[in-house]
Design a protein around this motif. Structure first.
Motif, PDB file in Angstrom:
ATOM      1  N   SER A  59      12.546  -2.530  -5.382  1.00 57.80           N
ATOM      2  CA  SER A  59      13.355  -3.865  -4.899  1.00 57.80           C
ATOM      3  C   SER A  59      13.650  -4.526  -6.163  1.00 57.80           C
TER       4      SER A  59
ATOM      5  N   CYS B 185       6.454  -7.768  -4.424  1.00 61.73           N
ATOM      6  CA  CYS B 185       6.033  -7.569  -3.194  1.00 61.73           C
ATOM      7  C   CYS B 185       4.948  -6.419  -2.947  1.00 61.73           C
ATOM      8  N   GLU B 186       4.187  -6.580  -2.139  1.00 58.90           N
ATOM      9  CA  GLU B 186       2.988  -5.532  -1.910  1.00 58.90           C
ATOM     10  C   GLU B 186       3.704  -3.989  -2.057  1.00 58.90           C
ATOM     11  N   ALA B 187       4.768  -3.840  -1.360  1.00 59.56           N
ATOM     12  CA  ALA B 187       5.248  -2.371  -1.144  1.00 59.56           C
ATOM     13  C   ALA B 187       5.549  -1.722  -2.552  1.00 59.56           C
ATOM     14  N   ASP B 188       6.308  -2.837  -3.440  1.00 62.07           N
ATOM     15  CA  ASP B 188       6.714  -2.383  -4.878  1.00 62.07           C
ATOM     16  C   ASP B 188       5.565  -2.205  -5.884  1.00 62.07           C
TER      17      ASP B 188
ATOM     18  N   VAL C  43       2.510  -1.012  -4.935  1.00 62.64           N
ATOM     19  CA  VAL C  43       1.646   0.052  -4.499  1.00 62.64           C
ATOM     20  C   VAL C  43       2.742   1.143  -5.000  1.00 62.64           C
ATOM     21  N   LEU C  44       3.991   1.290  -4.695  1.00 61.75           N
ATOM     22  CA  LEU C  44       4.887   2.102  -5.416  1.00 61.75           C
ATOM     23  C   LEU C  44       4.704   2.424  -6.955  1.00 61.75           C
TER      24      LEU C  44
ATOM     25  N   ARG D  47      -4.451   2.036  -2.236  1.00 57.24           N
ATOM     26  CA  ARG D  47      -3.767   2.184  -1.138  1.00 57.24           C
ATOM     27  C   ARG D  47      -2.518   3.392  -1.739  1.00 57.24           C
TER      28      ARG D  47
ATOM     29  N   LEU E 244      -1.516   6.989   0.028  1.00 57.17           N
ATOM     30  CA  LEU E 244      -0.375   7.363   0.552  1.00 57.17           C
ATOM     31  C   LEU E 244      -0.090   8.598  -0.060  1.00 57.17           C
TER      32      LEU E 244
END
Length: 358
Positions: free
Chosen positions: A260, A271-274, A276-277, A312, A316
């Motif tokens: 993002s 953010c957490e999603a970023d 981890v990705l 994490r 995934l």
């Protein structure tokens, strides 16, 4: 090179780090205005001796740059426009500097790269930890306390201590401002610099509170007056992507992978999603961050360690398999539709493929 070895090599740059300088009271030159003379875009551009566009290589600064270049071209001011990229080294996504330069080339404006001297963010974090530790131990001894029990303040950057921005971006860019002032020679008045930034209100609550136009008093002095302008402060994500589609400029493929935001691949404010990705895309770099965590005794993000981020990411990968390269235009299509994205891609002849896992 092993993560531990890489960090050790970086730290060698700080082996002879000087003692912290005493803070001095900063005085604002009396010639620096308290408020901008105008907030009208055409007037801001026309009054500036230099129009400095800050480019991280990300979508917001890219949209801002193409938007301002279009305005400057209509006013016959392209010769005053300079795009500057603060090179953050290997903590950036691969190809970021090259992409920013390519965007400037296509826009037909001058491009400058600045880079802080010394190590990157990871090396600076460790060096900062040892300085904070030494300070805490000295204060403990002065108070008659056991220095081995002191609690050291977090060395990582944070929302309340964004030293990464001041050290790696703002400081080097101000040195460029000094050079630009010297290029113009004596004018009989301070040089007027319009410093344009791609920050948007929609990004966060703190950024929503930022003024659209203001005098950058700390960056100003008797030789230069700096006005900070956020031209796309009120833009939505959709407006940003529409501008990118209109401009035909290539954008960083990290967005197609699902990021993002850009700049540092692992941002403490991300953010957490970023993050981890990012760990799935750059596992070697994530391991280096984990190494620094161990050295400084604090989590990379408050309440979220890089060790947990890596765990994490691995979970995934185990569940869904390794990430596969997404189709070009994936990020743009979500905002402008497949038809407009297809037209954009048909005009795009930038064939570079970025190695995000470097």
């Amino acid at each position: 090179m092993h993560a531990e070895d890489t960090v050790t090599a970086q730290l060698a740059l700080f082996a002879e780090a000087p003692a912290p300088k005493k803070k001095r009271t900063r005085r604002i030159h009396p010639s620096v205005p308290a408020a901008p003379s105008s907030t009208v875009p055409a007037e801001l551009l026309a009054e500036a001796d230099w129009i400095l566009l800050n480019s991280s290589g990300g979508k917001d600064s890219q949209a801002m740059a193409s938007h301002i270049v279009s305005l400057a071209a209509r006013l016959g001011l392209l010769h005053r426009v300079v795009i500057v990229h603060a090179d953050l080294g290997d903590v950036e996504w691969g190809g970021t500097r090259q992409l920013a330069e390519e965007q400037a080339r296509r826009l037909g404006v001058r491009f400058e790269v600045v880079k802080a001297e010394g190590g990157d963010l990871l090396a600076r974090t460790v060096a900062r930890f040892f300085k904070l530790k030494a300070k805490a131990e000295t204060e403990a001894r002065e108070q008659g306390l056991d220095p081995t029990t002191v609690k050291v303040a977090p060395a990582w950057p944070s929302s309340s201590a964004r030293w990464c921005t001041s050290d790696l971006k703002r400081g080097p860019i101000r040195k460029l401002m000094t050079r630009l002032v010297d290029e113009l020679g004596p004018l009989g008045r301070p040089v007027r610099i319009l410093n344009c930034m791609g920050q948007r209100a929609a990004e966060s609550a703190p950024r929503a509170k930022l003024a659209r136009v203001e005098i950058d008093r700390p960056a100003s002095n008797g030789k230069r007056h700096v006005t900070r302008w956020r031209p796309i402060h009120g833009w939505s994500d959709a407006e940003v992507w529409k501008e990118i589609a209109r401009s035909g400029l290539p954008y960083h493929e990290a967005y197609d992978w699902g990021m993002s935001r850009l700049s540092c691949s692992f941002c403490v404010l991300g953010c957490e999603a970023d993050v981890v990705l990012a760990a799935r895309l750059r596992p070697k770099k994530a391991a280096q961050y984990a190494t620094v965590e161990r050295k400084v005794g604090a989590d990379f993000k408050h309440g979220l360690s890089m060790r947990e981020i890596i765990r994490r990411a691995a979970a995934l990968d185990a569940e869904h398999g390794k990430l596969r390269r997404p189709p070009r235009g994936t990020a743009m299509a979500r905002y402008v539709g497949k038809k407009t994205t297809g037209e954009y891609l048909s005009r795009l002849d930038y064939q570079g493929r970025l190695d995000l896992a470097a």
